[in-house]
Design an enzyme around this catalytic site. Structure first.
Site, PDB file in Angstrom:
ATOM      1  CG  ASP A   1      53.493  41.286  33.856  1.00 16.51           C
ATOM      2  OD1 ASP A   1      52.912  40.385  32.336  1.00 16.51           O
ATOM      3  OD2 ASP A   1      53.160  40.650  34.316  1.00 16.51           O
TER       4      ASP A   1
ATOM      5  CG  HIS B   1      48.389  45.064  41.015  1.00 17.20           C
ATOM      6  ND1 HIS B   1      46.381  44.929  40.554  1.00 17.20           N
ATOM      7  CD2 HIS B   1      48.568  45.452  38.962  1.00 17.20           C
ATOM      8  CE1 HIS B   1      46.636  44.282  39.216  1.00 17.20           C
ATOM      9  NE2 HIS B   1      47.572  45.329  38.299  1.00 17.20           N
TER      10      HIS B   1
ATOM     11  CD  GLU C   1      47.653  41.775  49.439  1.00 10.45           C
ATOM     12  OE1 GLU C   1      48.723  41.757  49.232  1.00 10.45           O
ATOM     13  OE2 GLU C   1      46.348  42.270  49.076  1.00 10.45           O
TER      14      GLU C   1
ATOM     15  CE1 TYR D   1      37.395  43.293  37.770  1.00  3.39           C
ATOM     16  CE2 TYR D   1      38.760  41.819  38.252  1.00  3.39           C
ATOM     17  CZ  TYR D   1      37.990  41.733  38.700  1.00  3.39           C
ATOM     18  OH  TYR D   1      36.563  41.273  38.803  1.00  3.39           O
TER      19      TYR D   1
ATOM     20  CB  SER E   1      46.786  36.680  36.535  1.00  3.84           C
ATOM     21  OG  SER E   1      46.124  37.494  35.583  1.00  3.84           O
ATOM     22  CB  SER E   2      43.596  41.780  35.877  1.00  4.21           C
ATOM     23  OG  SER E   2      44.566  42.755  36.971  1.00  4.21           O
ATOM     24  NE  ARG E   3      44.207  39.194  29.676  1.00  2.87           N
ATOM     25  CZ  ARG E   3      45.636  39.714  29.280  1.00  2.87           C
ATOM     26  NH1 ARG E   3      46.998  40.121  30.144  1.00  2.87           N
ATOM     27  NH2 ARG E   3      45.415  40.688  28.501  1.00  2.87           N
TER      28      ARG E   3
END
Ligand code: AMP
Length: 298
Positions: free
Chosen positions: A156, A43, A41, A38, A191-193
């Site tokens: 993270d 990543h 930017e 998922y 965040s993907s979340r």
């Protein structure tokens, strides 16, 4: 771009690329970006850095079940393989490793990689077993891909600290490269979340980056505040948002994540030349967001 779904394939692709690029100008260093997909930017920034520094760029996309707790969001973790592969192609990735759960965990696992101490605080305290899952899967991926450098986001930050310790304690010949947090223009850390957030939750979630920014400015200035006061003020700002439920707000030394004297003002720390992290995890509905600021007194 080559796509591998098995360990055998990804090893073969990387070996081929290494020998092809042995004499190329970019060199045959393997840069590796492990992700759960998922892609956004944040990543992409890791992939770009890997592309700049390494002749071969490998990306893995694997939603690792063993780093999710029983009541966490494994089953609804967002996925979008087609869009991820497009992004990877755009960023010039050479090899994508997309293993199934059976490929990564084909039989009962008797080995777990545990980094102690660093995992007792922050997200490690709220998510028991999470960092065992992370350290174990990253060790496996490192053994499969055999990268020279691996790129991780400071979003993270505890993960970076844990993996740097793991690599150093286990003499893995891999450089962990921490990369800056990428944010939306309004400050929200990507965040993907974030896709889980309603419009209202998303707007209230801006309190996280805003309060971290204000606190960082105080920490960096000559303010006589103590860590305890800084943390209390961040908590108060977040609590003013009715949709926010704080998991933790903590200030620790970085990267050892050891406690600071909460009642002593920051002047000695400023003189010490070390670094601190102000980290938080906050839930908006069932979506848990994390963010942090690392301040170096150099
Ligand atoms: P994930 O797919 O969430 O496991 O993340 C994969 C990698 O991307 C990790 O090293 C994350 O720290 C990094 N990452 C996720 N979000 C961001 C961001 N906003 N900025 C920089 N790196 C990020």
């Amino acid at each position: 771009m080559r796509i591998a779904t098995t360990i055998q394939e990804v090893r073969a692709f990387i070996a081929e690329l290494r020998s092809e690029r042995q004499s190329s100008e970019a060199g045959n260093l393997v840069g590796f970006v492990p992700t759960m997909g998922y892609l956004h930017e944040g990543h992409a920034s890791l992939l770009r850095r890997a592309r700049r520094e390494c002749g071969i760029v490998a990306l893995s996309i694997f939603v690792n079940p063993i780093q999710f707790g029983p009541n966490e969001d494994l089953d609804r973790y967002p996925r979008s393989e087609a869009a991820d592969l497009e992004l990877a192609e755009r960023e010039g990735v050479d090899v994508v490793f997309l293993p199934s759960v059976e490929e990564m965990y084909p039989r009962e696992r008797k080995t777990t990689v545990t980094v102690t101490g660093l995992t007792d605080v922050l997200c490690g305290a709220s998510r028991p077993g999470h960092f065992d899952g992370v350290a174990t899967v990253v060790s496996k991926l490192f053994n499969i891909v055999k990268p020279d450098r691996a790129f991780f986001g400071a979003k993270d930050a505890q993960q970076v600290a844990v993996l740097q310790k793991m690599v150093s304690d286990l003499n893995m010949d891999i450089e962990i490269v921490p990369c800056p947090i990428v944010r939306e223009e309004d400050g929200l850390a990507l965040s993907s979340r974030n896709v889980y957030l309603s419009a209202e939750q998303r707007s209230e979630a801006l309190v996280l980056s805003r309060s971290l920014r204000e606190a960082s400015a105080r920490i960096e200035s000559s303010s006589p505040a103590t860590p305890e006061q800084i943390v209390e003020d961040v908590k108060r700002a977040i609590e003013a948002s009715p949709l926010a439920e704080i998991d933790y707000v903590q200030m620790l030394s970085f990267p050892d994540l050891s406690p600071l004297d909460q009642k002593r003002d920051l002047s000695e720390l400023r003189k010490s030349g070390g670094s601190v992290i102000l980290a938080l995890a906050v839930k908006f509905g069932s979506t848990r967001l994390i963010d942090n600021a690392i301040i170096s007194f150099k």
